[in-house]
Design an enzyme around this catalytic site. Structure first.
Site, PDB file in Angstrom:
ATOM      1  N   ASP A  76       0.825  -1.203   0.000  1.00  0.00           N
ATOM      2  CA  ASP A  76       0.000   0.000   0.000  1.00  0.00           C
ATOM      3  C   ASP A  76       0.854   1.244   0.000  1.00  0.00           C
ATOM      4  O   ASP A  76       2.065   1.181   0.069  1.00  0.00           O
ATOM      5  CB  ASP A  76      -0.774   0.070   1.326  1.00  0.00           C
ATOM      6  CG  ASP A  76      -2.003  -0.766   1.311  1.00  0.00           C
ATOM      7  OD1 ASP A  76      -2.662  -0.822   0.284  1.00  0.00           O
ATOM      8  OD2 ASP A  76      -2.314  -1.342   2.370  1.00  0.00           O
ATOM      9  N   LYS A 119      -3.719   3.497  -3.404  1.00  0.00           N
ATOM     10  CA  LYS A 119      -4.247   4.598  -4.233  1.00  0.00           C
ATOM     11  C   LYS A 119      -3.099   5.386  -4.841  1.00  0.00           C
ATOM     12  O   LYS A 119      -2.089   5.626  -4.201  1.00  0.00           O
ATOM     13  CB  LYS A 119      -5.040   5.567  -3.343  1.00  0.00           C
ATOM     14  CG  LYS A 119      -6.430   5.127  -3.043  1.00  0.00           C
ATOM     15  CD  LYS A 119      -7.183   6.295  -2.422  1.00  0.00           C
ATOM     16  CE  LYS A 119      -8.039   5.813  -1.260  1.00  0.00           C
ATOM     17  NZ  LYS A 119      -8.369   6.842  -0.310  1.00  0.00           N
ATOM     18  N   MET A 133      -6.656   9.625   9.969  1.00  0.00           N
ATOM     19  CA  MET A 133      -7.154  10.313   8.759  1.00  0.00           C
ATOM     20  C   MET A 133      -7.734  11.665   9.140  1.00  0.00           C
ATOM     21  O   MET A 133      -8.846  12.036   8.748  1.00  0.00           O
ATOM     22  CB  MET A 133      -8.204   9.449   8.048  1.00  0.00           C
ATOM     23  CG  MET A 133      -7.654   8.094   7.656  1.00  0.00           C
ATOM     24  SD  MET A 133      -8.888   7.053   6.907  1.00  0.00           S
ATOM     25  CE  MET A 133      -8.518   5.497   7.665  1.00  0.00           C
TER      26      MET A 133
HETATM   27  C1  LIG Z   1      -6.142   3.774   6.610  1.00  0.00           C
HETATM   28  S1  LIG Z   1      -5.384   4.247   8.126  1.00  0.00           S
HETATM   29  C2  LIG Z   1      -4.370   2.825   8.349  1.00  0.00           C
HETATM   30  C3  LIG Z   1      -3.856   2.691   9.748  1.00  0.00           C
HETATM   31  C4  LIG Z   1      -2.811   1.588   9.912  1.00  0.00           C
HETATM   32  N1  LIG Z   1      -3.360   0.264   9.701  1.00  0.00           N
HETATM   33  C5  LIG Z   1      -2.143   1.652  11.272  1.00  0.00           C
HETATM   34  O1  LIG Z   1      -2.341   0.782  12.128  1.00  0.00           O
HETATM   35  O2  LIG Z   1      -1.380   2.615  11.474  1.00  0.00           O
HETATM   36  C6  LIG Z   1      -4.265   5.508   7.566  1.00  0.00           C
HETATM   37  C7  LIG Z   1      -4.081   6.604   8.611  1.00  0.00           C
HETATM   38  O3  LIG Z   1      -3.081   6.244   9.547  1.00  0.00           O
HETATM   39  C8  LIG Z   1      -2.426   7.403   9.990  1.00  0.00           C
HETATM   40  N2  LIG Z   1      -0.991   7.278   9.703  1.00  0.00           N
HETATM   41  C9  LIG Z   1      -0.365   6.232   9.150  1.00  0.00           C
HETATM   42  N3  LIG Z   1       0.961   6.432   9.112  1.00  0.00           N
HETATM   43  C10 LIG Z   1       1.183   7.646   9.663  1.00  0.00           C
HETATM   44  C11 LIG Z   1       2.349   8.423   9.926  1.00  0.00           C
HETATM   45  N4  LIG Z   1       3.586   7.966   9.642  1.00  0.00           N
HETATM   46  N5  LIG Z   1       2.188   9.638  10.502  1.00  0.00           N
HETATM   47  C12 LIG Z   1       0.969  10.108  10.819  1.00  0.00           C
HETATM   48  N6  LIG Z   1      -0.159   9.415  10.595  1.00  0.00           N
HETATM   49  C13 LIG Z   1      -0.055   8.202  10.044  1.00  0.00           C
HETATM   50  C14 LIG Z   1      -3.030   8.590   9.295  1.00  0.00           C
HETATM   51  O4  LIG Z   1      -4.039   9.123  10.127  1.00  0.00           O
HETATM   52  C15 LIG Z   1      -3.600   7.930   8.067  1.00  0.00           C
HETATM   53  O5  LIG Z   1      -4.656   8.716   7.539  1.00  0.00           O
END
Ligand SMILES: C[S@@+](CC[C@H](N)C(=O)[O-])C[C@H]1O[C@@H](n2cnc3c(N)ncnc32)[C@H](O)[C@@H]1O
Length: 259
Positions: A35, A57, A170
């Site tokens: 992803d 995406k 998000m």
């Molecule tokens: C679809 S969710 C997936 C979450 C993922 N499975 C997890 O456990 O972190 C995606 C969201 O995770 C958060 N996210 C993921 N990586 C991040 C990062 N390095 N810094 C800040 N937010 C992050 C953001 O809010 C983003 O919109």
């Protein structure tokens, strides 16, 4: 050869925050389905023969629909391949791992879930924001800002507003709505709040304000996605505990598109 699928959490951003189990199965993969929000160095860990398939995406392109990803994974495993489905954070936290596991189970194929460090927990830690702290917060909840949209699942905002610590994933597109909903549901507008963007990487940035002032502050700061919002007294611990220096990290290109 019997095929098998591994639903692997890659961790929150920084490549070496993947687990040893995750790295072990990645190094044995015949195919890697990945992803956005995956460190490119991790893809280099797969054997050279392994096919690397981007299923996230892209700007201007439609993501492969979840059913198509499930079908692809089932086909590859059925053909005898060791398939690693590499996901940001933890695969079971807003990561569709349950749907993918169900598709594999329905096809009678073996799979393993390899947990990862969720960004919900790892990113605040890198901003010096422990989600619980004695005398400050003894419980936390994790939600996505999609719950503030019209298509939401009807979650109880008063219950969220009453949580000592609330982590919102998000968070950017509906930041103003989320903050307004929490205040309307009874949360003190002066509650400390922090946005953490691109956490655990060279591009990590934070924005500390209150629940009432954060949306305006973000209008000016324009932190880029992906970002996490933390609401609660623990957010103020960032003022003294921000230990991570993003400049100490090698800059690398991440697949950042999100939200
Ligand atoms: C679809 S969710 C997936 C979450 C993922 N499975 C997890 O456990 O972190 C995606 C969201 O995770 C958060 N996210 C993921 N990586 C991040 C990062 N390095 N810094 C800040 N937010 C992050 C953001 O809010 C983003 O919109």
């Amino acid at each position: 050869m019997t095929g098998k699928a591994y639903l692997v959490g890659a961790g929150p951003g920084r490549a070496d925050l993947i687990t040893m189990r995750g790295l072990t199965v990645l190094r044995q993969a015949d195919a890697v389905l990945y992803d956005r929000l995956i460190a490119p160095e991790l893809l280099d860990e797969a054997p050279s023969h392994a096919e690397r398939i981007f299923v996230g995406k892209r700007p201007g392109h439609h993501a492969l629909r979840q059913e198509r990803i499930n079908e692809l994974m089932v086909r590859l495993v059925h053909n005898g391949l060791q398939v690693v489905r590499l996901k940001g954070g933890d695969p079971c936290v807003f990561g569709h791992a349950g749907e993918e596991a169900a598709a594999l189970a329905a096809a009678g194929l073996p799979y393993e879930i390899v947990p990862g460090v969720s960004s919900a927990i790892g990113v605040p830690a890198y901003a010096g924001v422990p989600l619980t702290q004695r005398g400050v917060a003894s419980a936390f909840a994790v939600v996505t800002a999609h719950e503030a949209s019209e298509t939401a699942s009807g979650i109880d905002w008063r219950a969220l507003a009453a949580m000592p610590t609330l982590v919102v994933l998000m968070a950017l597109t509906r930041l103003d709505v989320v903050c307004a909903k929490l205040i309307a549901a009874g949360r003190d507008p002066l509650t400390p709040a922090i946005l953490i963007s691109r956490g655990t990487t060279a591009q990590q940035r934070t924005l500390r304000a209150t629940l009432a002032t954060l949306p305006d502050a973000q209008q000016r700061a324009m932190l880029p996605p992906p970002a996490i919002l933390v609401v609660g007294d623990v957010a103020a611990l960032n003022d003294t505990l921000a230990w991570f220096d993003p400049a100490s990290m090698p800059a690398h290109h991440m697949f950042w598109e999100d939200e």
